[in-house]
Motif scaffolding. Structure first.
Motif, PDB file in Angstrom:
ATOM      1  N   MET A   1      -9.694  -4.368  -3.337  1.00  0.00           N
ATOM      2  CA  MET A   1      -9.754  -3.297  -2.327  1.00  0.00           C
ATOM      3  C   MET A   1      -8.470  -2.476  -2.336  1.00  0.00           C
ATOM      4  O   MET A   1      -8.484  -1.240  -2.233  1.00  0.00           O
ATOM      5  CB  MET A   1      -9.872  -3.898  -0.905  1.00  0.00           C
ATOM      6  CG  MET A   1     -11.220  -4.397  -0.500  1.00  0.00           C
ATOM      7  SD  MET A   1     -11.069  -5.246   1.116  1.00  0.00           S
ATOM      8  CE  MET A   1     -11.211  -3.839   2.226  1.00  0.00           C
ATOM      9  N   ILE A   2      -7.355  -3.185  -2.435  1.00  0.00           N
ATOM     10  CA  ILE A   2      -6.052  -2.505  -2.405  1.00  0.00           C
ATOM     11  C   ILE A   2      -5.898  -1.629  -3.654  1.00  0.00           C
ATOM     12  O   ILE A   2      -5.484  -0.469  -3.575  1.00  0.00           O
ATOM     13  CB  ILE A   2      -4.895  -3.536  -2.312  1.00  0.00           C
ATOM     14  CG1 ILE A   2      -4.990  -4.315  -0.993  1.00  0.00           C
ATOM     15  CG2 ILE A   2      -3.539  -2.850  -2.445  1.00  0.00           C
ATOM     16  CD1 ILE A   2      -4.095  -5.535  -0.918  1.00  0.00           C
ATOM     17  N   ALA A   3      -6.248  -2.202  -4.813  1.00  0.00           N
ATOM     18  CA  ALA A   3      -6.121  -1.449  -6.067  1.00  0.00           C
ATOM     19  C   ALA A   3      -6.965  -0.177  -6.013  1.00  0.00           C
ATOM     20  O   ALA A   3      -6.547   0.902  -6.447  1.00  0.00           O
ATOM     21  CB  ALA A   3      -6.525  -2.330  -7.250  1.00  0.00           C
ATOM     22  N   LYS A   4      -8.155  -0.312  -5.439  1.00  0.00           N
ATOM     23  CA  LYS A   4      -9.057   0.830  -5.338  1.00  0.00           C
ATOM     24  C   LYS A   4      -8.476   1.903  -4.412  1.00  0.00           C
ATOM     25  O   LYS A   4      -8.535   3.106  -4.717  1.00  0.00           O
ATOM     26  CB  LYS A   4     -10.411   0.344  -4.792  1.00  0.00           C
ATOM     27  CG  LYS A   4     -11.603   0.983  -5.469  1.00  0.00           C
ATOM     28  CD  LYS A   4     -12.895   0.294  -5.048  1.00  0.00           C
ATOM     29  CE  LYS A   4     -13.895   1.334  -4.585  1.00  0.00           C
ATOM     30  NZ  LYS A   4     -15.073   0.771  -3.935  1.00  0.00           N
ATOM     31  N   ALA A   5      -7.909   1.463  -3.308  1.00  0.00           N
ATOM     32  CA  ALA A   5      -7.310   2.414  -2.361  1.00  0.00           C
ATOM     33  C   ALA A   5      -6.105   3.111  -2.989  1.00  0.00           C
ATOM     34  O   ALA A   5      -5.944   4.337  -2.884  1.00  0.00           O
ATOM     35  CB  ALA A   5      -6.890   1.680  -1.088  1.00  0.00           C
ATOM     36  N   ARG A   6      -5.279   2.354  -3.695  1.00  0.00           N
ATOM     37  CA  ARG A   6      -4.093   2.953  -4.332  1.00  0.00           C
ATOM     38  C   ARG A   6      -4.519   3.988  -5.362  1.00  0.00           C
ATOM     39  O   ARG A   6      -3.883   5.021  -5.540  1.00  0.00           O
ATOM     40  CB  ARG A   6      -3.227   1.872  -4.992  1.00  0.00           C
ATOM     41  CG  ARG A   6      -2.580   0.895  -4.000  1.00  0.00           C
ATOM     42  CD  ARG A   6      -1.501   0.045  -4.655  1.00  0.00           C
ATOM     43  NE  ARG A   6      -0.253   0.771  -4.768  1.00  0.00           N
ATOM     44  CZ  ARG A   6       0.197   1.410  -5.818  1.00  0.00           C
ATOM     45  NH1 ARG A   6      -0.492   1.374  -6.939  1.00  0.00           N
ATOM     46  NH2 ARG A   6       1.331   2.057  -5.784  1.00  0.00           N
ATOM     47  N   ASP A   7      -5.604   3.660  -6.032  1.00  0.00           N
ATOM     48  CA  ASP A   7      -6.141   4.564  -7.032  1.00  0.00           C
ATOM     49  C   ASP A   7      -6.653   5.855  -6.385  1.00  0.00           C
ATOM     50  O   ASP A   7      -6.340   6.963  -6.820  1.00  0.00           O
ATOM     51  CB  ASP A   7      -7.285   3.828  -7.744  1.00  0.00           C
ATOM     52  CG  ASP A   7      -7.420   4.289  -9.166  1.00  0.00           C
ATOM     53  OD1 ASP A   7      -6.361   4.477  -9.803  1.00  0.00           O
ATOM     54  OD2 ASP A   7      -8.569   4.481  -9.615  1.00  0.00           O
ATOM     55  N   ALA A   8      -7.435   5.684  -5.327  1.00  0.00           N
ATOM     56  CA  ALA A   8      -8.007   6.851  -4.640  1.00  0.00           C
ATOM     57  C   ALA A   8      -6.896   7.750  -4.086  1.00  0.00           C
ATOM     58  O   ALA A   8      -7.042   8.971  -4.027  1.00  0.00           O
ATOM     59  CB  ALA A   8      -8.924   6.392  -3.514  1.00  0.00           C
ATOM     60  N   LEU A   9      -5.782   7.146  -3.687  1.00  0.00           N
ATOM     61  CA  LEU A   9      -4.673   7.915  -3.118  1.00  0.00           C
ATOM     62  C   LEU A   9      -3.715   8.411  -4.199  1.00  0.00           C
ATOM     63  O   LEU A   9      -2.740   9.097  -3.897  1.00  0.00           O
ATOM     64  CB  LEU A   9      -3.900   7.043  -2.112  1.00  0.00           C
ATOM     65  CG  LEU A   9      -4.684   6.683  -0.848  1.00  0.00           C
ATOM     66  CD1 LEU A   9      -3.955   5.591  -0.053  1.00  0.00           C
ATOM     67  CD2 LEU A   9      -4.886   7.923   0.014  1.00  0.00           C
ATOM     68  N   ASP A  10      -3.996   8.033  -5.446  1.00  0.00           N
ATOM     69  CA  ASP A  10      -3.171   8.445  -6.583  1.00  0.00           C
ATOM     70  C   ASP A  10      -1.704   8.086  -6.351  1.00  0.00           C
ATOM     71  O   ASP A  10      -0.796   8.873  -6.624  1.00  0.00           O
ATOM     72  CB  ASP A  10      -3.321   9.965  -6.809  1.00  0.00           C
ATOM     73  CG  ASP A  10      -3.002  10.361  -8.242  1.00  0.00           C
ATOM     74  OD1 ASP A  10      -2.839   9.450  -9.080  1.00  0.00           O
ATOM     75  OD2 ASP A  10      -2.889  11.569  -8.509  1.00  0.00           O
ATOM     76  N   LEU A  11      -1.476   6.867  -5.848  1.00  0.00           N
ATOM     77  CA  LEU A  11      -0.116   6.479  -5.473  1.00  0.00           C
ATOM     78  C   LEU A  11       0.790   6.296  -6.682  1.00  0.00           C
ATOM     79  O   LEU A  11       2.011   6.323  -6.558  1.00  0.00           O
ATOM     80  CB  LEU A  11      -0.138   5.192  -4.634  1.00  0.00           C
ATOM     81  CG  LEU A  11      -0.753   5.326  -3.249  1.00  0.00           C
ATOM     82  CD1 LEU A  11      -0.642   4.005  -2.486  1.00  0.00           C
ATOM     83  CD2 LEU A  11      -0.090   6.445  -2.444  1.00  0.00           C
ATOM     84  N   ASP A  12       0.200   6.102  -7.868  1.00  0.00           N
ATOM     85  CA  ASP A  12       1.028   5.933  -9.062  1.00  0.00           C
ATOM     86  C   ASP A  12       1.389   7.261  -9.721  1.00  0.00           C
ATOM     87  O   ASP A  12       2.080   7.276 -10.737  1.00  0.00           O
ATOM     88  CB  ASP A  12       0.318   5.021 -10.080  1.00  0.00           C
ATOM     89  CG  ASP A  12       0.285   3.580  -9.590  1.00  0.00           C
ATOM     90  OD1 ASP A  12       1.247   3.171  -8.906  1.00  0.00           O
ATOM     91  OD2 ASP A  12      -0.697   2.866  -9.880  1.00  0.00           O
ATOM     92  N   TYR A  13       0.933   8.368  -9.137  1.00  0.00           N
ATOM     93  CA  TYR A  13       1.319   9.681  -9.685  1.00  0.00           C
ATOM     94  C   TYR A  13       2.840   9.783  -9.690  1.00  0.00           C
ATOM     95  O   TYR A  13       3.500   9.581  -8.672  1.00  0.00           O
ATOM     96  CB  TYR A  13       0.725  10.812  -8.840  1.00  0.00           C
ATOM     97  CG  TYR A  13       1.291  12.160  -9.222  1.00  0.00           C
ATOM     98  CD1 TYR A  13       0.763  12.879 -10.301  1.00  0.00           C
ATOM     99  CD2 TYR A  13       2.380  12.694  -8.540  1.00  0.00           C
ATOM    100  CE1 TYR A  13       1.303  14.099 -10.671  1.00  0.00           C
ATOM    101  CE2 TYR A  13       2.932  13.921  -8.907  1.00  0.00           C
ATOM    102  CZ  TYR A  13       2.387  14.619  -9.974  1.00  0.00           C
ATOM    103  OH  TYR A  13       2.934  15.816 -10.350  1.00  0.00           O
ATOM    104  N   ALA A  14       3.433  10.083 -10.856  1.00  0.00           N
ATOM    105  CA  ALA A  14       4.899  10.087 -10.979  1.00  0.00           C
ATOM    106  C   ALA A  14       5.455  11.506 -10.853  1.00  0.00           C
ATOM    107  O   ALA A  14       5.080  12.401 -11.612  1.00  0.00           O
ATOM    108  CB  ALA A  14       5.308   9.466 -12.301  1.00  0.00           C
ATOM    109  N   PHE A  15       6.342  11.703  -9.873  1.00  0.00           N
ATOM    110  CA  PHE A  15       7.055  12.978  -9.758  1.00  0.00           C
ATOM    111  C   PHE A  15       8.126  13.094 -10.837  1.00  0.00           C
ATOM    112  O   PHE A  15       8.524  14.178 -11.226  1.00  0.00           O
ATOM    113  CB  PHE A  15       7.715  13.105  -8.386  1.00  0.00           C
ATOM    114  CG  PHE A  15       6.741  13.338  -7.272  1.00  0.00           C
ATOM    115  CD1 PHE A  15       6.262  14.610  -7.016  1.00  0.00           C
ATOM    116  CD2 PHE A  15       6.294  12.285  -6.494  1.00  0.00           C
ATOM    117  CE1 PHE A  15       5.359  14.836  -5.981  1.00  0.00           C
ATOM    118  CE2 PHE A  15       5.390  12.500  -5.464  1.00  0.00           C
ATOM    119  CZ  PHE A  15       4.920  13.780  -5.213  1.00  0.00           C
ATOM    120  N   GLY A  16       8.615  11.943 -11.272  1.00  0.00           N
ATOM    121  CA  GLY A  16       9.659  11.928 -12.285  1.00  0.00           C
ATOM    122  C   GLY A  16      10.115  10.506 -12.508  1.00  0.00           C
ATOM    123  O   GLY A  16       9.600   9.578 -11.888  1.00  0.00           O
ATOM    124  N   CYS A  17      11.079  10.374 -13.415  1.00  0.00           N
ATOM    125  CA  CYS A  17      11.565   9.048 -13.767  1.00  0.00           C
ATOM    126  C   CYS A  17      13.027   8.932 -13.350  1.00  0.00           C
ATOM    127  O   CYS A  17      13.875   9.696 -13.824  1.00  0.00           O
ATOM    128  CB  CYS A  17      11.419   8.845 -15.276  1.00  0.00           C
ATOM    129  SG  CYS A  17      11.993   7.242 -15.798  1.00  0.00           S
TER     130      CYS A  17
END
Ligand SMILES: *[C@@H]1O[C@H](CO)[C@@H](O)[C@H](O)[C@H]1NC(C)=O
Ligand SMILES: *[C@@H]1O[C@H](CO)[C@@H](O)[C@H](O)[C@H]1NC(C)=O
Ligand SMILES: *[C@@H]1O[C@H](CO)[C@@H](O)[C@H](O)[C@H]1NC(C)=O
Length: 611
Positions: free
Chosen positions: A347-363
């Motif tokens: 459930m958590i993985a799915k929510a993180r995915d839907a919220l695109d939480l891994d989208y990287a602004f930069g490194c």
């Protein structure tokens, strides 16, 4: 690195066999093994979370705290089974501030879209409200409409009322107290759920000061209930006056009954005892820590008070990672995850995915610390803000040539930035607030330059309103001021022989990971994992950047005084103390967008996209 363990503690330490951890969130770093202290079980046992602030996906970048809420569901299931097998009791407690501070809660619209269903998956026996559930009216509505019914009979609101937006009717947020029996030993428990004397709530809740609540008829009745134990949970630091007052009131009526306290709010691991038959535990923050308390001895109240035997209390601060959970349950990556736990992780993985939480602004090119490194300094997040970020983001095209002082409070930053991807999730973690940059135009420089010194003065400033300066800094430092987290201040020369002693299965010299080295009133053997200590450096309440100052080096006549709107009351007071008659009407917006958005924009522009 100060490591403070006593000789006896290490003898019980055993070593994890290195194995790959399954579950946790995809992309989370693998936990690193360390020497462990076991849990001590008693007749009555507790697992405790507090101040999780939306970190239910765990810490994806920190191995020590990388387990998620689903892993905690699996863990609790195994621990409950063990309690069942042994005929003892296990209760789960959560003491609030479950929201705000992590993308999993904050990034959705409306906020908490996924959180409520994830959080409710854990069976929690006693649960209460924190201040963060109450700042925004919508959050308090969500608490009342979702979390309270989700935990029905287990939710307690001893000093908190909710106002129904349709009818205007004021009602208890939840039941005032709870009386129940434990599953196996049929121990009678009277439980309360308090919030400290919080005043910053939106107008759809009412927090009653604790000293008033304990005079109310229902409370006076509840503390006269015949019971084996009192359990007081609260979003309250275990050294705060509110808990002391509750303890006193209960103890005055019940000379020998055990009273257990579970607290939070100050984000630290801590334990203390108010007397020989009471015990209080605080279990950290951000799902880094799962607190463990056990009580042993004669818990049934059938004996006359004078015949009571001594009680034995134990506490452990469990680092929230899978290797530790395997250790405490005797299971491994194959046998540990339960079906329910796996479902929750999914459930958590799915929510993180839907919220695109891994989208990287930069490194991030390196790690920037809040308090693990001196300020000012090259690894300080505050020096980075002051020297690189603030001068770049505090720009208003129409006034860009005007010299300015830009002031940010250090409490605006809530977490370190780790080397590697700076993601959408990171923005909420590092700066979860909606603060914007405000300003007062054309302030005489001689006056403006004195503001920072007043803001950074110790204690309560200034004038009749008694605004506490420390509320501009990070909450962890507030605790240090009250010398609660003395254990995080490194002792020079402190060195342990932990690395030299042979460990249980003959392996030695395993490198210690950096982490908590807690010293509380009970001793220095509380942490389940033996760590190398972490330095704690004090930071000022506020930092300041000088921008667009004359290259001649001459002081400007006037400056724009730019600051995060959160600190407006302090800034106005500081100006007034220097003879500047400024008011809220003089404060205007300086740049569109929240500070968090501006910082993310800066990162997008200045750091490489990929790592
Ligand atoms: C609470 O504040 C809101 C917005 O400021 C206002 O519209 C509302 O009437 C207030 N409600 C109560 C019960 O005072
Ligand atoms: C786990 O999820 C599956 C698939 O959605 C469901 O059929 C099952 O009942 C769930 N099990 C538990 C224990 O939650
Ligand atoms: C610049 O400041 C003015 C005056 O406060 C404000 O109206 C305007 O929106 C600001 N410009 C930007 C780009 O934020």
């Amino acid at each position: 690195m100060g490591l403070k363990v006593t000789g006896g503690a290490i003898a019980a330490a055993t070593l994890h066999v290195l194995r790959l951890a399954a579950a946790a969130q995809p992309g989370a770093v693998q936990p690193v093994p360390g020497p462990m202290r076991d849990l001590v079980w008693g007749k009555l046992n507790f697992l405790h979370t507090t101040d999780t602030h939306g970190w239910h996906a765990g810490h994806l970048q920190e191995s020590q705290y990388s387990a998620d809420w689903g892993d905690y569901v699996s863990f609790a299931e195994h621990m409950r089974k063990r309690a069942d097998d042994n005929g003892v009791d296990l209760l789960l407690v959560d003491t609030g501030d479950r929201v705000e501070g992590n993308g999993l809660y904050d990034a959705s619209s409306p906020k908490g879209k996924y959180y409520y269903d994830i959080f409710r998956q854990q069976h929690i026996d006693i649960i209460c409200t924190g201040n963060h559930e109450l700042y925004q009216a919508a959050t308090a509505d969500g608490e009342h409409l979702r979390t309270v019914p989700n935990f029905k009979d287990n939710y307690i609101a001893s000093n908190l009322d909710y106002i129904d937006p349709r009818t205007g009717e004021r009602m208890p947020m939840a039941q005032r107290y709870r009386k129940f029996q434990t599953k196996h030993q049929k121990l009678d428990i009277v439980a309360f759920g308090f919030l400290f004397d919080f005043t910053g709530n939106a107008n759809n809740t009412v927090v009653q000061p604790v000293r008033q609540t304990i005079k109310e008829t229902w409370f006076q009745h509840a503390i006269r209930e015949k019971t084996d134990l009192f359990v007081v949970i609260g979003h309250v630091g275990v050294r705060m006056q509110e808990f002391q007052d509750i303890f006193r009131a209960i103890r005055d009526q019940n000379p020998a009954t055990p009273i257990l306290f579970f607290g939070g709010h100050v984000h630290i691991r801590d334990a203390t005892a108010y007397d020989s038959r009471s015990f209080a535990l605080a279990s950290g923050r951000y799902l880094e820590t799962i607190g463990w308390m056990s009580v042993d001895g004669d818990l049934k109240s059938t004996e006359a008070p004078q015949a009571k035997t001594a009680l034995r209390f134990n506490r452990r601060y469990i680092d929230n990672n899978l290797l530790g959970m395997y250790h405490h349950t005797g299971l491994d990556s194959k046998t540990f995850p339960t079906e329910h736990g796996r479902n929750v992780s999914a459930m958590i993985a799915k929510a993180r995915d839907a919220l695109d939480l891994d989208y990287a602004f930069g490194c991030s090119p390196k790690t920037y610390w809040m308090t693990r490194t001196p300020y000012p300094g090259e690894d300080s997040i505050y020096s980075w803000l002051e020297e690189e970020v603030l001068p770049d983001i505090a720009v208003n095209e129409s006034r860009k040539d005007k010299p300015r002082l830009v002031i940010a409070n250090t409490g605006a930053i809530r977490f370190d930035i780790f080397k590697g991807a700076f993601t959408r999730d990171t923005t909420y973690i590092v700066s979860p607030f909606l603060s914007v940059l405000a300003y007062i135009p054309d302030v005489p420089y001689a006056m403006a330059k004195k503001v920072i010194r007043l803001l950074n003065g110790a204690g309560q400033i200034m004038g009749p309103e008694l605004m506490d300066n420390r509320f501009m800094a990070i909450p962890e430092q507030l605790a240090i001021h009250e010398s609660i987290i003395h254990h995080q201040v490194p002792e020079s020369g402190a060195h342990s022989d932990a690395q030299q002693k042979p460990l249980a299965d003959g392996q030695d010299r395993i490198p210690l990971t950096e982490g908590y080295t807690t010293r509380d009133d009970i001793g220095s053997d509380g942490d389940d994992t033996i760590h190398a200590g972490i330095n704690f450096y004090m930071v000022p309440n506020c930092i300041q950047a000088e921008v667009a100052f004359p290259s001649s080096g001459d002081p400007p006549e006037t400056v724009d005084l730019v600051f995060l709107d959160f600190i407006t009351p302090w800034v106005l007071m500081a100006l007034r103390l220097n003879g500047g008659d400024y008011h809220r009407d003089d404060v205007q917006l300086y740049v569109e967008g929240t500070f968090t958005e501006l910082m993310a924009g800066w990162i997008e522009k200045n750091w490489p996209r990929r790592c």
